[in-house]
Scaffold this motif. Structure first.
Motif, mmCIF file in Angstrom:
data_model
loop_
_atom_site.group_PDB
_atom_site.id
_atom_site.type_symbol
_atom_site.label_atom_id
_atom_site.label_comp_id
_atom_site.label_asym_id
_atom_site.label_seq_id
_atom_site.Cartn_x
_atom_site.Cartn_y
_atom_site.Cartn_z
ATOM 1 N N LYS A 9 0.923 -1.073 -0.043
ATOM 2 C CA LYS A 9 -0.017 -0.007 0.075
ATOM 3 C C LYS A 9 1.119 1.392 0.051
ATOM 4 C CE LYS A 9 -4.199 2.065 2.610
ATOM 5 N NZ LYS A 9 -4.662 1.939 1.373
ATOM 6 N N ASN A 37 -9.475 10.746 13.422
ATOM 7 C CA ASN A 37 -8.870 9.647 12.403
ATOM 8 C C ASN A 37 -7.479 9.341 12.798
ATOM 9 O OD1 ASN A 37 -11.371 9.675 11.402
ATOM 10 N ND2 ASN A 37 -10.635 11.218 9.859
ATOM 11 N N ASN A 92 -5.390 10.735 8.836
ATOM 12 C CA ASN A 92 -5.925 11.245 7.492
ATOM 13 C C ASN A 92 -7.246 11.842 7.792
ATOM 14 O OD1 ASN A 92 -6.949 11.042 4.498
ATOM 15 N ND2 ASN A 92 -5.030 10.274 4.182
ATOM 16 N N CYS A 102 -9.824 11.778 5.952
ATOM 17 C CA CYS A 102 -10.749 11.070 5.424
ATOM 18 C C CYS A 102 -10.691 9.778 6.136
ATOM 19 C CB CYS A 102 -10.481 10.801 4.037
ATOM 20 S SG CYS A 102 -11.458 9.228 3.600
ATOM 21 N N ASN A 103 -11.863 9.504 6.996
ATOM 22 C CA ASN A 103 -11.922 8.261 7.869
ATOM 23 C C ASN A 103 -11.794 6.904 7.285
ATOM 24 O OD1 ASN A 103 -14.407 8.652 7.009
ATOM 25 N ND2 ASN A 103 -15.348 7.275 8.707
ATOM 26 N N VAL A 104 -12.228 6.651 5.891
ATOM 27 C CA VAL A 104 -12.099 5.777 5.099
ATOM 28 C C VAL A 104 -10.678 5.363 4.807
ATOM 29 C CG1 VAL A 104 -12.581 4.737 2.821
ATOM 30 C CG2 VAL A 104 -14.447 5.890 4.215
ATOM 31 N N GLN A 105 -9.934 6.491 4.222
ATOM 32 C CA GLN A 105 -8.561 6.499 4.075
ATOM 33 C C GLN A 105 -7.733 5.675 5.415
ATOM 34 O OE1 GLN A 105 -6.471 6.680 1.353
ATOM 35 N NE2 GLN A 105 -8.394 7.293 -0.001
ATOM 36 N N GLN A 137 -8.854 4.230 7.812
ATOM 37 C CA GLN A 137 -9.013 2.896 8.277
ATOM 38 C C GLN A 137 -8.667 1.906 7.470
ATOM 39 O OE1 GLN A 137 -13.305 1.724 8.506
ATOM 40 N NE2 GLN A 137 -13.424 2.775 10.854
ATOM 41 N N SER A 138 -8.421 2.352 6.025
ATOM 42 C CA SER A 138 -7.817 1.281 5.119
ATOM 43 C C SER A 138 -6.243 1.058 5.426
ATOM 44 C CB SER A 138 -8.436 1.758 3.682
ATOM 45 O OG SER A 138 -7.229 2.421 3.184
ATOM 46 N N TRP A 139 -5.659 2.143 5.998
ATOM 47 C CA TRP A 139 -4.132 2.029 6.170
ATOM 48 C C TRP A 139 -4.419 1.103 7.690
ATOM 49 C CZ3 TRP A 139 0.233 2.681 4.141
ATOM 50 C CH2 TRP A 139 0.168 3.562 3.105
ATOM 51 N N TYR A 199 -6.409 -1.459 8.512
ATOM 52 C CA TYR A 199 -6.801 -2.815 8.012
ATOM 53 C C TYR A 199 -5.311 -3.244 7.440
ATOM 54 C CZ TYR A 199 -11.603 -1.755 9.233
ATOM 55 O OH TYR A 199 -12.489 -1.252 10.113
ATOM 56 N N ALA A 200 -4.918 -2.478 6.554
ATOM 57 C CA ALA A 200 -3.761 -2.998 5.954
ATOM 58 C C ALA A 200 -2.469 -3.492 6.808
ATOM 59 C CB ALA A 200 -3.395 -2.050 4.711
#
Ligand code: I3S
Length: 126
Positions: free
Chosen positions: A14, A87, A103, A105-108, A110-112, A114-115
């Protein structure tokens, strides 16, 4: 030697921008200094570069990351009370380094999370 290490052993899982600050080193508290970094996640490390160009330069044989976090045995979790920002997550390493990443952006963000969690769970000290 970073370029050599990179060539032989690592691939990018990522990649992208994140705000970050180191808050602890060898168990010792540091003063926060938020900066934006170009972040690279590999199977072993989370690498923080000054920008995307610095990462390309390292692959071409010059330069190195500003910060290299060893994920083996590390923990990553929400850092709600550690910062007034939203976040924010903390990575805590076995050697007592703690780095916050964030970040807007909470989606961004969170995706870090999880990765990074997925990488940690695949490492031997998990
Ligand atoms: O946890 P702190 O010490 O309140 O964190 C804030 C400070 O580091 C502040 O700088 P100085 O007090 O060194 O001037 C930073 O500008 C803030 O960003 C820090 O807080 P946040 O809540 O953004 O993590």
């Amino acid at each position: 030697n970073w370029p050599q290490l990179w060539d032989g052993h690592m691939c990018v899982l990522k990649e992208g921008p994140l705000n970050r600050t180191k808050i602890t080193e060898n168990g010792k508290r540091l003063r926060k200094n938020w900066t934006i970094s170009h972040v690279i996640l590999t199977e072993l490390f989370l690498l923080f570069f000054k920008d995307a160009k610095s990462f390309v330069a390292m692959k071409n044989g010059s330069g190195r990351p500003e910060l290299c976090v060893d994920l083996n045995g590390a923990f990553v979790y929400p850092a709600d009370k550690v910062s007034s920002r939203k976040n924010v997550y903390v990575i805590s390493t076995v050697l007592g380094t703690q780095v916050l990443f964030q970040n807007e952006c909470n989606v961004q963000a969170q995706s870090w999370l999880y990765a990074i969690q997925a990488v940690i769970s695949n490492l031997p000290c998990n």
